[in-house]
Scaffold this motif. Structure first.
Motif, mmCIF file in Angstrom:
data_model
loop_
_atom_site.group_PDB
_atom_site.id
_atom_site.type_symbol
_atom_site.label_atom_id
_atom_site.label_comp_id
_atom_site.label_asym_id
_atom_site.label_seq_id
_atom_site.Cartn_x
_atom_site.Cartn_y
_atom_site.Cartn_z
ATOM 1 N N TYR A 415 -3.156 -25.328 16.753
ATOM 2 C CA TYR A 415 -1.768 -25.046 17.135
ATOM 3 C C TYR A 415 -1.206 -26.024 18.159
ATOM 4 O O TYR A 415 -0.023 -25.963 18.492
ATOM 5 C CB TYR A 415 -1.663 -23.624 17.695
ATOM 6 N N ASP A 416 -2.054 -26.886 18.712
ATOM 7 C CA ASP A 416 -1.622 -27.949 19.628
ATOM 8 C C ASP A 416 -1.247 -27.461 21.021
ATOM 9 O O ASP A 416 -0.343 -28.012 21.664
ATOM 10 C CB ASP A 416 -0.449 -28.740 19.018
ATOM 11 N N PHE A 417 -1.921 -26.421 21.522
ATOM 12 C CA PHE A 417 -1.804 -26.106 22.946
ATOM 13 C C PHE A 417 -2.585 -27.159 23.720
ATOM 14 O O PHE A 417 -3.713 -27.505 23.359
ATOM 15 C CB PHE A 417 -2.377 -24.716 23.245
ATOM 16 N N THR A 418 -1.989 -27.663 24.792
ATOM 17 C CA THR A 418 -2.602 -28.728 25.577
ATOM 18 C C THR A 418 -3.116 -28.174 26.900
ATOM 19 O O THR A 418 -2.945 -26.990 27.207
ATOM 20 C CB THR A 418 -1.577 -29.834 25.861
ATOM 21 N N ALA A 419 -3.705 -29.054 27.702
ATOM 22 C CA ALA A 419 -4.177 -28.645 29.028
ATOM 23 C C ALA A 419 -3.015 -28.118 29.874
ATOM 24 O O ALA A 419 -3.196 -27.264 30.739
ATOM 25 C CB ALA A 419 -4.855 -29.821 29.723
ATOM 26 N N GLU A 420 -1.805 -28.630 29.616
ATOM 27 C CA GLU A 420 -0.621 -28.210 30.369
ATOM 28 C C GLU A 420 -0.039 -26.903 29.828
ATOM 29 O O GLU A 420 0.451 -26.063 30.598
ATOM 30 C CB GLU A 420 0.460 -29.300 30.326
ATOM 31 N N THR A 421 -0.058 -26.709 28.518
ATOM 32 C CA THR A 421 0.590 -25.530 27.925
ATOM 33 C C THR A 421 -0.371 -24.368 27.691
ATOM 34 O O THR A 421 0.071 -23.270 27.347
ATOM 35 C CB THR A 421 1.264 -25.896 26.593
ATOM 36 N N TYR A 422 -1.654 -24.581 27.864
ATOM 37 C CA TYR A 422 -2.636 -23.509 27.659
ATOM 38 C C TYR A 422 -2.355 -22.315 28.576
ATOM 39 O O TYR A 422 -2.554 -21.157 28.195
ATOM 40 C CB TYR A 422 -4.052 -24.041 27.899
ATOM 41 N N SER A 423 -1.849 -22.590 29.769
ATOM 42 C CA SER A 423 -1.550 -21.513 30.722
ATOM 43 C C SER A 423 -0.371 -20.650 30.265
ATOM 44 O O SER A 423 -0.112 -19.593 30.855
ATOM 45 C CB SER A 423 -1.260 -22.094 32.107
ATOM 46 N N ASN A 424 0.361 -21.067 29.223
ATOM 47 C CA ASN A 424 1.457 -20.260 28.680
ATOM 48 C C ASN A 424 0.932 -19.078 27.852
ATOM 49 O O ASN A 424 1.707 -18.203 27.463
ATOM 50 C CB ASN A 424 2.374 -21.111 27.797
ATOM 51 N N ILE A 425 -0.367 -19.098 27.574
ATOM 52 C CA ILE A 425 -0.968 -18.021 26.787
ATOM 53 C C ILE A 425 -1.438 -16.912 27.712
ATOM 54 O O ILE A 425 -2.038 -17.164 28.752
ATOM 55 C CB ILE A 425 -2.173 -18.546 25.973
ATOM 56 N N LYS A 426 -1.157 -15.692 27.316
ATOM 57 C CA LYS A 426 -1.666 -14.520 28.046
ATOM 58 C C LYS A 426 -2.441 -13.659 27.056
ATOM 59 O O LYS A 426 -1.889 -13.203 26.057
ATOM 60 C CB LYS A 426 -0.517 -13.727 28.660
ATOM 61 N N PHE A 427 -3.725 -13.465 27.328
ATOM 62 C CA PHE A 427 -4.547 -12.627 26.456
ATOM 63 C C PHE A 427 -4.280 -11.166 26.811
ATOM 64 O O PHE A 427 -4.474 -10.751 27.953
ATOM 65 C CB PHE A 427 -6.026 -12.971 26.626
ATOM 66 N N ILE A 428 -3.827 -10.400 25.831
ATOM 67 C CA ILE A 428 -3.394 -9.033 26.103
ATOM 68 C C ILE A 428 -4.026 -8.044 25.129
ATOM 69 O O ILE A 428 -4.230 -8.347 23.958
ATOM 70 C CB ILE A 428 -1.849 -8.903 26.033
ATOM 71 N N LYS A 429 -4.310 -6.869 25.643
ATOM 72 C CA LYS A 429 -4.769 -5.762 24.811
ATOM 73 C C LYS A 429 -3.647 -4.743 24.648
ATOM 74 O O LYS A 429 -3.348 -4.309 23.543
ATOM 75 C CB LYS A 429 -5.990 -5.093 25.430
ATOM 76 N N LYS A 430 -3.047 -4.369 25.767
ATOM 77 C CA LYS A 430 -1.959 -3.396 25.764
ATOM 78 C C LYS A 430 -0.764 -3.926 26.556
ATOM 79 O O LYS A 430 -0.922 -4.770 27.437
ATOM 80 C CB LYS A 430 -2.415 -2.071 26.394
ATOM 81 N N ILE A 431 0.404 -3.411 26.229
ATOM 82 C CA ILE A 431 1.618 -3.669 27.000
ATOM 83 C C ILE A 431 2.216 -2.310 27.333
ATOM 84 O O ILE A 431 2.595 -1.550 26.434
ATOM 85 C CB ILE A 431 2.637 -4.516 26.218
ATOM 86 N N LYS A 432 2.244 -1.973 28.616
ATOM 87 C CA LYS A 432 2.790 -0.698 29.086
ATOM 88 C C LYS A 432 2.178 0.484 28.339
ATOM 89 O O LYS A 432 2.873 1.407 27.902
ATOM 90 C CB LYS A 432 4.315 -0.691 28.951
ATOM 91 N N GLY A 433 0.864 0.426 28.147
ATOM 92 C CA GLY A 433 0.145 1.549 27.569
ATOM 93 C C GLY A 433 0.041 1.557 26.059
ATOM 94 O O GLY A 433 -0.658 2.398 25.489
ATOM 95 N N SER A 434 0.716 0.639 25.375
ATOM 96 C CA SER A 434 0.669 0.574 23.909
ATOM 97 C C SER A 434 -0.087 -0.665 23.459
ATOM 98 O O SER A 434 0.079 -1.743 24.033
ATOM 99 C CB SER A 434 2.085 0.551 23.323
ATOM 100 N N ASP A 435 -0.910 -0.513 22.427
ATOM 101 C CA ASP A 435 -1.674 -1.641 21.914
ATOM 102 C C ASP A 435 -0.752 -2.698 21.321
ATOM 103 O O ASP A 435 0.213 -2.373 20.612
ATOM 104 C CB ASP A 435 -2.649 -1.172 20.831
ATOM 105 N N ALA A 436 -1.071 -3.956 21.600
ATOM 106 C CA ALA A 436 -0.352 -5.060 20.973
ATOM 107 C C ALA A 436 -0.868 -5.207 19.548
ATOM 108 O O ALA A 436 -2.072 -5.115 19.304
ATOM 109 C CB ALA A 436 -0.570 -6.352 21.756
#
Length: 499
Positions: A415-436
């Protein structure tokens, strides 16, 4: 006495008794006004409506129950997850030879659903089942088996007290688009018209990427374009699903590349040193993602031996990507168009579970550090890994080195995430109590819970309305008191002078 009588006859003001009665009636009316306003707007015990979605994935099935305020059913109620249940066993596609078991497998979670949804709401609670890449693959290989599995599932769900709305296979585009809707709905970005978050979904048999890009209008690759109008805002979404690029199927492809010679022993850099398992060629090549590559003279079994080398593992993983072919202005891999990445991304499902196990969900950590930590993990002996994680299923435990390497390779090389843009990713399981995941977006779409246009709202919030009414009441009372004083004061002064 005649002077007093003459003043009374000439005095136009009401008597004191009359004025007091007027003031009392006015105060009572004002108090009544405030009381009615407060009671009318007072919050009442909440009643809910419910919806149920079964996510029939390639590796497992999960049931999700959603609820929303009953009195806000028309486009304004916020939908939230209230319960989830993971179905025991594998995904429904694994029951192709025994389809009745697919229906049986759902009974325990359906029982939990019956205990969660109030009985008086059950008959009006919609129940959906959406199948993803596992069933897509089965449908390609054996459409009759796919049909039998669905029949068994439908029979089980039709016997429930809920309003069964059908079961079907989602397209990869739908899976990606609904995942994007879920992430942005839960984060309140759609209703408020904020910049959206991209969605990265990884399952066992497919992976999806979906995001809004200012450089994408759909003209170069219409197949990757999905248009939404939500809450009065237009969204032109880029989305693509890569079938066979879920982590389980990629593992089969990597192993297939290593067994092309029909070897009886495979030294695999993606598994820890000391790992040694005997595996069947027939099981490895039972997927349509690799079935066409099975060696002609392959033996029945091969010894799968771990080597534990991250760099070599990454080379092996990269071998399943095609980075050379591209007929568009730009591509991700395998000739698929992808516009430039834009904005933050939420990575969920297997992305989260793998990276969370590896303690690599902190994307503020430099990408190079992430690779170093993963390299150290892959280089750890199998015996030590088992001692460190005695409660983890051995099959899953053995694959974390591969899965982590695949995720980094997919994100950075694919997908071409770079060393600079990798931090734009957030690994998430839930958002406000609901599964993503795609399930909430799927239900929102089918129940029309997200309006195309922004819903009308009252000019004032409840608190502001009550505050203004209260302030006006105080002012009116003050005015009445002022008038009363102006009336009584001069009357008393005149009486004193006459006496």
């Amino acid at each position: 006495m005649s002077a007093q009588r003459e003043m009374k006859e000439k005095n136009p003001w009401p008597t004191p008794v009359t004025i007091i009665i007027i003031i009392v009636i006015g105060v009572i009316a004002i108090v009544a006004l405030v009381t009615v306003a407060v009671l009318q707007n007072k919050s009442v015990p909440q009643k809910y409506k419910y919806g149920i979605v079964l996510d029939a994935g390639s590796s497992h099935t999960a049931l999700y129950i959603y609820q929303w305020p009953a009195e806000k059913d028309n486009n304004t109620g916020r939908v939230e997850q209230t319960h989830s249940c993971k179905v025991k066993g594998k995904g429904i596609s694994s029951y192709a030879s025994e389809p009745w078991k697919a229906g049986e497998s759902l009974k325990e979670c359906m029982g939990e659903a019956e205990n969660t949804v109030p009985k008086e709401r059950a008959h009006e609670t919609p129940l959906y089942l959406g199948a993803t890449a596992g069933m897509r693959l089965l449908d390609i290989v054996n459409s009759s088996a796919s049909k039998n599995v669905f029949q068994a599932v439908e029979k089980a769900l039709q016997n429930s007290p809920f309003s069964y709305q059908g079961a079907r296979i989602l397209s990869g585009q739908e899976e990606g688009a609904f995942g994007w809707v879920t992430v942005n709905y839960l984060d309140d970005r759609l209703k408020q018209g904020l910049k959206t978050t991209g969605a990265l979904d990884l399952g066992g048999a497919s992976t999806q990427i979906s995001f809004i890009s200012d450089n994408f209008d759909g003209s170069e690759s219409p197949i990757n374009s999905v248009n939404f109008r939500l809450y009065g805002n237009d969204y032109n979404l880029y989305t693509h699903s890569f079938l066979c690029y879920g982590k389980d199927q990629v593992l089969k492809m990597v192993l297939a590349n290593q067994t092309q010679s029909g070897a009886t022993t495979v030294l695999d850099p993606c598994f820890h040193s000391g790992y040694n398992e005997t595996k069947n060629y027939s099981v490895l090549y039972d997927s349509p993602c690799v079935s066409g590559r099975k060696p002609q003279e392959a033996p029945e079994k091969f010894d799968h031996i771990g080597k534990g080398n991250f760099q070599e593992c990454q080379k092996a993983v990269k071998s399943v990507f095609n980075f050379t072919f591209c007929k568009h202005s730009r591509c991700s891999f395998n000739g698929v168009f992808q516009p430039p990445l834009q904005g933050p991304f939420g990575a969920f499902s297997a992305y989260y579970f793998v990276m969370n196990f590896l303690n690599l969900t902190d994307t503020s950590m430099p990408l190079e550090t992430v690779k170093q930590k993963l390299s150290q993990y892959c280089g750890t002996s199998w015996d030590k890994i088992k001692r460190q994680h005695p409660t983890v299923n051995v099959k899953y435990l053995a694959e974390y080195c591969f899965s982590g390497t695949y995720i980094l390779t997919l994100l950075t090389e694919g997908y071409d995430f770079t060393a600079e843009t990798y931090s734009n990713i957030k690994f998430i399981k839930k958002i406000k109590g609901s599964d993503a995941g795609w399930t909430l977006g799927y239900m929102l779409n089918l129940t029309n819970m997200i309006p195309a246009e922004a819903p009308d709202s009252p000019p004032l919030p409840h608190a502001g309305y009550v505050s203004i009414v209260t302030l006006m009441t105080i002012l009116l009372i003050g005015l009445l008191l002022f008038v009363a004083l102006r009336i009584f004061w001069p009357r008393c002064s005149k009486k004193t002078q006459i006496v």
